[in-house]
Design an enzyme around this catalytic site. Structure first.
Site, PDB file in Angstrom:
ATOM      1  CE  LYS A 148      -2.027   1.727   3.737  1.00  0.00           C
ATOM      2  NZ  LYS A 148      -1.767   3.202   3.740  1.00  0.00           N
ATOM      3  CG  ASP A 158      -4.682   4.631   1.701  1.00  0.00           C
ATOM      4  OD1 ASP A 158      -5.843   5.049   1.525  1.00  0.00           O
ATOM      5  OD2 ASP A 158      -4.138   4.532   2.826  1.00  0.00           O
ATOM      6  CG  ASP A 178     -11.703  18.582  -4.423  1.00  0.00           C
ATOM      7  OD1 ASP A 178     -12.622  19.422  -4.609  1.00  0.00           O
ATOM      8  OD2 ASP A 178     -10.519  18.908  -4.256  1.00  0.00           O
ATOM      9  NE  ARG A 225       1.695   2.488  13.047  1.00  0.00           N
ATOM     10  CZ  ARG A 225       0.950   3.492  13.505  1.00  0.00           C
ATOM     11  NH1 ARG A 225       1.507   4.454  14.214  1.00  0.00           N
ATOM     12  NH2 ARG A 225      -0.350   3.517  13.256  1.00  0.00           N
TER      13      ARG A 225
END
Length: 240
Positions: A34, A61, A66, A214
């Site tokens: 990713k 990602d 908007d 992580r």
């Protein structure tokens, strides 16, 4: 490890050199990855080209949010990168999601990337939803509502917490994809995420794809940690 592994490793590194060095040093060849805002805004499309040369499936990602026309044009450009998955924020509404889908079809030279929409960030909890967003619905119900809206607007699936995956599948159908971040190996710290789960638990909850960061990138042995996540996913059926 191959392209069929449904676990995307979050490359949350400051630079492309650090990201590529990490993958090479740990011999994490061809695993799904990713690429988020931090890395893409620093390196731009070049990091996508580098990863594709190494045959990594890519989830880009960027969480576009908007006006529909701007998102449409942005998705035309992103489609040309030939990644596997891209995303928008469901809070942008149905017209924006429809415009994103049209942009991907217009810009894709080959396969059209899967479009998924972000429901509620895994850093959010019930208190945040009710106080910051002033949303009277419970978090899980609101995530399900955003998933149903996304499906009606043409999205292929959603990013959601593992804890919402089952109810979203029930509401939107088994073929509607659930991509779940907030994945932690047993014993890993939760960091800044609240609605988390192990790979095996996420699979039981209905996740199609996982995003892990992580727990792997900060591990003493990242390759071993990633393999552990894969084995937890694969062995789930044997542990029932």
């Amino acid at each position: 490890m191959n392209m069929q592994t449904p676990i995307y490793l979050a490359l949350d590194f400051p630079t492309g050199n650090e990201a590529m060095h990490f993958l090479n040093q740990n011999e994490m060849d061809e695993i799904p990855v990713k690429v988020g805002m931090e890395l893409f805004y620093r390196e731009g499309p070049q990091i996508i080209y580098q990863l594709k040369e190494k045959k990594h499936p890519i989830f880009l990602d960027l969480k576009l949010h908007d006006i529909p026309n701007t998102v449409n044009r942005a998705m035309r450009n992103l489609a040309a990168l030939d990644v596997d998955i891209v995303n928008v924020h469901a809070l942008g509404g149905a017209k924006m999601i429809e415009a994103a889908k049209e942009g991907l079809h217009s810009g894709a030279a080959d396969a059209v990337p899967k479009l998924i929409s972000v429901t509620m960030l895994t850093s959010m909890d019930e208190h945040t939803v009710q106080t910051d967003l002033q949303q009277p619905m419970e978090l899980a119900a609101y995530a399900r509502h955003l998933a149903e809206l996304s499906k009606c607007a043409g999205a292929d699936g959603v990013v959601c917490s593992p804890h919402e995956a089952a109810s979203i599948k029930a509401a939107c159908g088994e073929s509607f994809l659930t991509v779940t971040p907030g994945i932690r190996l047993a014993g890993s710290a939760p960091n800044d995420q609240h609605r988390i789960a192990t790979p095996a638990a996420a699979k039981k909850m209905g996740a199609d794809y996982l995003v892990i960061g992580r727990s792997v990138t900060a591990a003493d042995n990242p390759k071993q940690a990633y393999n552990q996540a894969v084995q937890e996913w694969k062995n789930d059926d044997n542990n029932n």
